[in-house]
Design a protein around this motif. Structure first.
Motif, PDB file in Angstrom:
ATOM      1  N   LEU A 102       0.835  -1.209   0.000  1.00 41.67           N
ATOM      2  CA  LEU A 102       0.000   0.000   0.000  1.00 41.67           C
ATOM      3  C   LEU A 102       0.866   1.254   0.000  1.00 41.67           C
ATOM      4  N   LEU A 103       1.933   1.238   0.791  1.00 42.74           N
ATOM      5  CA  LEU A 103       2.828   2.390   0.827  1.00 42.74           C
ATOM      6  C   LEU A 103       3.581   2.533  -0.491  1.00 42.74           C
ATOM      7  N   GLY A 104       3.935   1.417  -1.109  1.00 40.73           N
ATOM      8  CA  GLY A 104       4.595   1.472  -2.404  1.00 40.73           C
ATOM      9  C   GLY A 104       3.700   2.090  -3.463  1.00 40.73           C
ATOM     10  N   GLU A 105       2.418   1.742  -3.425  1.00 36.76           N
ATOM     11  CA  GLU A 105       1.457   2.313  -4.368  1.00 36.76           C
ATOM     12  C   GLU A 105       1.221   3.791  -4.089  1.00 36.76           C
ATOM     13  N   ALA A 106       1.346   4.204  -2.837  1.00 38.75           N
ATOM     14  CA  ALA A 106       1.114   5.604  -2.458  1.00 38.75           C
ATOM     15  C   ALA A 106       2.245   6.513  -2.927  1.00 38.75           C
ATOM     16  N   GLY A 107       3.414   5.961  -3.174  1.00 40.80           N
ATOM     17  CA  GLY A 107       4.547   6.763  -3.641  1.00 40.80           C
ATOM     18  C   GLY A 107       5.351   7.357  -2.506  1.00 40.80           C
ATOM     19  N   ARG A 108       6.209   8.280  -2.860  1.00 40.69           N
ATOM     20  CA  ARG A 108       7.180   8.837  -1.905  1.00 40.69           C
ATOM     21  C   ARG A 108       6.547   9.664  -0.795  1.00 40.69           C
ATOM     22  N   THR A 109       5.327  10.144  -0.993  1.00 36.24           N
ATOM     23  CA  THR A 109       4.681  10.944   0.056  1.00 36.24           C
ATOM     24  C   THR A 109       4.040  10.055   1.113  1.00 36.24           C
ATOM     25  N   GLY A 110       3.943   8.759   0.842  1.00 36.85           N
ATOM     26  CA  GLY A 110       3.385   7.840   1.815  1.00 36.85           C
ATOM     27  C   GLY A 110       1.877   7.961   1.946  1.00 36.85           C
ATOM     28  N   MET A 111       1.388   7.540   3.092  1.00 39.76           N
ATOM     29  CA  MET A 111      -0.047   7.507   3.322  1.00 39.76           C
ATOM     30  C   MET A 111      -0.312   7.829   4.789  1.00 39.76           C
ATOM     31  N   ARG A 112      -1.381   8.520   5.021  1.00 38.57           N
ATOM     32  CA  ARG A 112      -1.794   8.842   6.394  1.00 38.57           C
ATOM     33  C   ARG A 112      -1.981   7.528   7.161  1.00 38.57           C
ATOM     34  N   MET A 113      -1.490   7.477   8.377  1.00 39.14           N
ATOM     35  CA  MET A 113      -1.547   6.256   9.181  1.00 39.14           C
ATOM     36  C   MET A 113      -2.981   5.757   9.332  1.00 39.14           C
ATOM     37  N   SER A 114      -3.925   6.651   9.559  1.00 39.77           N
ATOM     38  CA  SER A 114      -5.313   6.222   9.741  1.00 39.77           C
ATOM     39  C   SER A 114      -5.864   5.601   8.454  1.00 39.77           C
ATOM     40  N   ASP A 115      -5.512   6.157   7.304  1.00 39.28           N
ATOM     41  CA  ASP A 115      -5.959   5.587   6.023  1.00 39.28           C
ATOM     42  C   ASP A 115      -5.295   4.236   5.775  1.00 39.28           C
ATOM     43  N   LEU A 116      -4.027   4.153   6.113  1.00 32.06           N
ATOM     44  CA  LEU A 116      -3.291   2.906   5.946  1.00 32.06           C
ATOM     45  C   LEU A 116      -3.881   1.803   6.814  1.00 32.06           C
ATOM     46  N   SER A 117      -4.218   2.142   8.036  1.00 30.68           N
ATOM     47  CA  SER A 117      -4.844   1.188   8.945  1.00 30.68           C
ATOM     48  C   SER A 117      -6.168   0.691   8.381  1.00 30.68           C
ATOM     49  N   GLN A 118      -6.974   1.622   7.893  1.00 34.17           N
ATOM     50  CA  GLN A 118      -8.283   1.263   7.340  1.00 34.17           C
ATOM     51  C   GLN A 118      -8.132   0.407   6.089  1.00 34.17           C
ATOM     52  N   ARG A 119      -7.229   0.764   5.207  1.00 34.86           N
ATOM     53  CA  ARG A 119      -7.032   0.018   3.953  1.00 34.86           C
ATOM     54  C   ARG A 119      -6.414  -1.351   4.190  1.00 34.86           C
ATOM     55  N   SER A 120      -5.677  -1.510   5.285  1.00 38.46           N
ATOM     56  CA  SER A 120      -5.050  -2.805   5.564  1.00 38.46           C
ATOM     57  C   SER A 120      -6.033  -3.788   6.190  1.00 38.46           C
ATOM     58  N   LEU A 121      -7.242  -3.321   6.513  1.00 37.59           N
ATOM     59  CA  LEU A 121      -8.306  -4.161   7.080  1.00 37.59           C
ATOM     60  C   LEU A 121      -7.880  -4.851   8.378  1.00 37.59           C
ATOM     61  N   MET A 122      -7.111  -4.124   9.187  1.00 36.23           N
ATOM     62  CA  MET A 122      -6.676  -4.646  10.483  1.00 36.23           C
ATOM     63  C   MET A 122      -7.300  -3.813  11.590  1.00 36.23           C
ATOM     64  N   SER A 123      -7.336  -4.393  12.785  1.00 36.96           N
ATOM     65  CA  SER A 123      -7.764  -3.599  13.937  1.00 36.96           C
ATOM     66  C   SER A 123      -6.723  -2.512  14.168  1.00 36.96           C
ATOM     67  N   SER A 124      -7.121  -1.433  14.831  1.00 37.16           N
ATOM     68  CA  SER A 124      -6.163  -0.347  15.049  1.00 37.16           C
ATOM     69  C   SER A 124      -4.986  -0.804  15.910  1.00 37.16           C
ATOM     70  N   GLY A 125      -5.253  -1.639  16.918  1.00 39.23           N
ATOM     71  CA  GLY A 125      -4.169  -2.142  17.761  1.00 39.23           C
ATOM     72  C   GLY A 125      -3.219  -3.047  16.999  1.00 39.23           C
ATOM     73  N   GLY A 126      -3.783  -3.935  16.190  1.00 47.17           N
ATOM     74  CA  GLY A 126      -2.960  -4.833  15.381  1.00 47.17           C
ATOM     75  C   GLY A 126      -2.132  -4.070  14.372  1.00 47.17           C
ATOM     76  N   PHE A 127      -2.748  -3.061  13.768  1.00 44.00           N
ATOM     77  CA  PHE A 127      -2.021  -2.258  12.797  1.00 44.00           C
ATOM     78  C   PHE A 127      -0.886  -1.488  13.473  1.00 44.00           C
ATOM     79  N   THR A 128      -1.145  -0.915  14.644  1.00 38.87           N
ATOM     80  CA  THR A 128      -0.108  -0.163  15.357  1.00 38.87           C
ATOM     81  C   THR A 128       1.087  -1.055  15.666  1.00 38.87           C
ATOM     82  N   ARG A 129       0.830  -2.272  16.140  1.00 45.58           N
ATOM     83  CA  ARG A 129       1.933  -3.203  16.431  1.00 45.58           C
ATOM     84  C   ARG A 129       2.703  -3.555  15.164  1.00 45.58           C
ATOM     85  N   LEU A 130       1.979  -3.776  14.064  1.00 42.41           N
ATOM     86  CA  LEU A 130       2.641  -4.093  12.806  1.00 42.41           C
ATOM     87  C   LEU A 130       3.491  -2.914  12.339  1.00 42.41           C
ATOM     88  N   ALA A 131       2.940  -1.694  12.411  1.00 37.38           N
ATOM     89  CA  ALA A 131       3.693  -0.505  12.009  1.00 37.38           C
ATOM     90  C   ALA A 131       4.924  -0.323  12.893  1.00 37.38           C
TER      91      ALA A 131
END
Length: 156
Positions: free
Chosen positions: A47-76
């Motif tokens: 997802l970050l690769g597709e977003a390019g060099r500017t990256g992606m907002r963490m909240s959008d990335l969490s939502q697009r990754s279809l993970m819980s917020s806690g699970g996403f935070t640990r992964l990040a």
């Protein structure tokens, strides 16, 4: 009125989807395992690769990754600890954070993409012609909950 049991064709279609998804998922997972990246980590990196060099907002990335917020935070946190992503203040409002790939993250993603694309060709694309692929693309679009067309009523 909904039927309690699946018809023969419905069952074959559903089982075929499940078995094929599982087989392809496991093969792709095994293909990227030597890169020391899980499928969940790969999904976020992609997802970050597709977003390019500017990256992606963490909240959008969490939502697009279809993970819980806690699970996403640990992964990040794991990806950041491995030097694959970094968090930066949001350039638009300064309150939130964006995740961006680091140089190492981009290098790993390029390797993972090469591996995945090769596996997908062997396991999936090489077995289908353009007509099959168009049909599948139309099916996935029709099954998208945001798709605006109503499914055709069963005339039986």
């Amino acid at each position: 009125m909904a039927k309690d049991e699946l018809g023969e064709l419905e069952y074959a279609a559903w089982q075929g989807f499940l078995v094929t998804h599982d087989r392809i998922w496991r093969a792709i997972e095994a293909g990227i395992a030597p890169l020391n990246v899980s499928m969940a980590e790969y999904g976020v990196l992609a997802l970050l690769g597709e977003a390019g060099r500017t990256g992606m907002r963490m909240s959008d990335l969490s939502q697009r990754s279809l993970m819980s917020s806690g699970g996403f935070t640990r992964l990040a946190d794991r990806l950041e600890g491995r030097g694959l992503i970094e968090r930066q203040r949001s350039p638009s409002d300064g309150r939130g954070f964006h995740a961006v790939l680091t140089r190492d993250g981009r290098a790993l993603l390029r390797k993972a993409w090469r591996q995945q694309h090769g596996d997908l060709r062997t396991l999936f694309f090489d077995r289908l012609d353009d007509e099959h692929l168009r049909g599948l693309a139309e099916i996935w679009a029709r099954l998208d909950p945001d798709h605006d067309e109503e499914p055709a009523e069963d005339a039986s």
